[in-house]
Design an enzyme around this catalytic site. Sequence first.
Site, PDB file in Angstrom:
ATOM      1  CB  ILE A  29      25.369  46.146  -7.489  1.00  0.00           C
ATOM      2  CG1 ILE A  29      25.688  47.307  -6.817  1.00  0.00           C
ATOM      3  CG2 ILE A  29      26.416  44.458  -6.905  1.00  0.00           C
ATOM      4  CD1 ILE A  29      26.150  47.444  -5.430  1.00  0.00           C
ATOM      5  N   GLY A  30      24.299  47.680  -9.923  1.00  0.00           N
ATOM      6  CA  GLY A  30      23.382  49.160 -10.174  1.00  0.00           C
ATOM      7  C   GLY A  30      23.876  50.178 -10.337  1.00  0.00           C
ATOM      8  CE  LYS A  31      22.680  51.622 -16.422  1.00  0.00           C
ATOM      9  NZ  LYS A  31      21.595  51.922 -17.436  1.00  0.00           N
ATOM     10  CB  SER A  33      19.993  60.392  -8.996  1.00  0.00           C
ATOM     11  OG  SER A  33      19.150  59.121  -8.562  1.00  0.00           O
ATOM     12  CG  PHE A  34      23.307  62.670 -11.258  1.00  0.00           C
ATOM     13  CD1 PHE A  34      22.322  62.854 -10.082  1.00  0.00           C
ATOM     14  CD2 PHE A  34      22.426  63.165 -11.949  1.00  0.00           C
ATOM     15  CE1 PHE A  34      21.018  63.790  -9.267  1.00  0.00           C
ATOM     16  CE2 PHE A  34      21.089  63.595 -11.761  1.00  0.00           C
ATOM     17  CZ  PHE A  34      20.519  63.995 -10.417  1.00  0.00           C
ATOM     18  N   GLY A  35      24.839  57.984 -11.841  1.00  0.00           N
ATOM     19  CA  GLY A  35      26.323  57.339 -11.845  1.00  0.00           C
ATOM     20  C   GLY A  35      25.978  56.086 -11.739  1.00  0.00           C
ATOM     21  CB  VAL A  37      26.374  51.284  -7.791  1.00  0.00           C
ATOM     22  CG1 VAL A  37      26.734  51.219  -5.566  1.00  0.00           C
ATOM     23  CG2 VAL A  37      25.139  52.650  -7.917  1.00  0.00           C
ATOM     24  CE  LYS A  52      24.827  58.463  -6.725  1.00  0.00           C
ATOM     25  NZ  LYS A  52      23.507  58.876  -6.189  1.00  0.00           N
ATOM     26  CG  ASP A 146      12.845  60.965  -5.091  1.00  0.00           C
ATOM     27  OD1 ASP A 146      11.797  60.042  -5.703  1.00  0.00           O
ATOM     28  OD2 ASP A 146      14.048  60.025  -5.305  1.00  0.00           O
TER      29      ASP A 146
END
EC number: 2.7.11.1
Length: 396
Positions: A29-31, A33-35, A37, A52, A146
């Site tokens: 379903i997504g990305k 910061s470092f991996g 999902v 993740k 952030d």
Amino acid sequence: MGANTSRKPPVFDENEDVNFDHFEILRAIGKGSFGKVCIVQKNDTKKMYAMKYMNKQKCVERNEVRNVFKELQIMQGLEHPFLVNLWYSFQDEEDMFMVVDLLLGGDLRYHLQQNVHFKEETVKLFICELVMALDYLQNQRIIHRDMKPDNILLDEHGHVHITDFNIAAMLPRETQITTMAGTKPYMAPEMFSSRKGAGYSFAVDWWSLGVTAYELLRGRRPYHIRSSTSSKEIVHTFETTVVTYPSAWSQEMVSLLKKLLEPNPDQRFSQLSDVQNFPYMNDINWDAVFQKRLIPGFIPNKGRLNCDPTFELEEMILESKPLHKKKKRLAKKEKDMRKCDSSQTCLLQEHLDSVQKEFIIFNREKVNRDFNKRQPNLALEQTKDPQGEDGQNNNL
């Protein structure tokens, strides 16, 4: 061995560490910061989560392992209705895994890109929920650093949840932070002068909240700042720009945004009580906010996937190491790594061994279960406490 034979469900030992085999992978379903999902289902409870996963070798090569460990350390100590909470962390030879709350409403950035126009009452509730989360983080001595639409996820009912603690910082008492971190368009003015020794504290997250709320209402940010803008240019922008507020916005909302976007952190709203005592919030039942009893003005479409559908293609087709082929790949990798064919390979393996040794395994389900087991004993000890008797009738 006929049709009458049924598969027995797998047996799970509640004292066993959770691992990759305890989950069924459903879809990407997504990305992060470092991996990447994906949606998973835990085989024993059938509960759905987001998983993740971060490739160890890539993290080592990019010098990101410490950030992952810090994020795990922070998230293990957090649990709040308006955060994306960590449930499990584990590893195998190839990846590090974080299993968190599954929120299928999409992030606020996605909805902005879909040209959603958030109404003022909707953003007002978002602010209420987010300041409760920021107050909780502040009590835990955590600065997120952030806060932005990309890192605020909606659940299926439209409530907000803060995610991505990769650059969050733990702040010891009576100290300030001087390292610069964040996404420039959402970073507070004091962060750009922190290298001069002034430092910054929790108020930076409240500035980011102000920028985010403004963007949700207007579709653009209050300051024309990009990630490529130099720090010097950003300081000049803060010094010369007069933020404008559309006349259609209520004066109460404008006043609140001005308090959040106050350049001086000492005068900026940065406490839950600041917002709760603000006249604009007189009609808010804060207990109802915390219990998610107030109905958001924007509810994500349940009939569509609120994320970019190309993630599924990347994972299953384009990705060179798709997650669903992990078992076969790990067996081959174990065979290949039995010998080091170069000093560089050996050094990499040393780093990977260090990651394997230092990784923090976590199981919130087990933590909560152990906590509940201790509660009856604590109650029993309190009833036996002779200091608890004051000679009066305490029955109400």
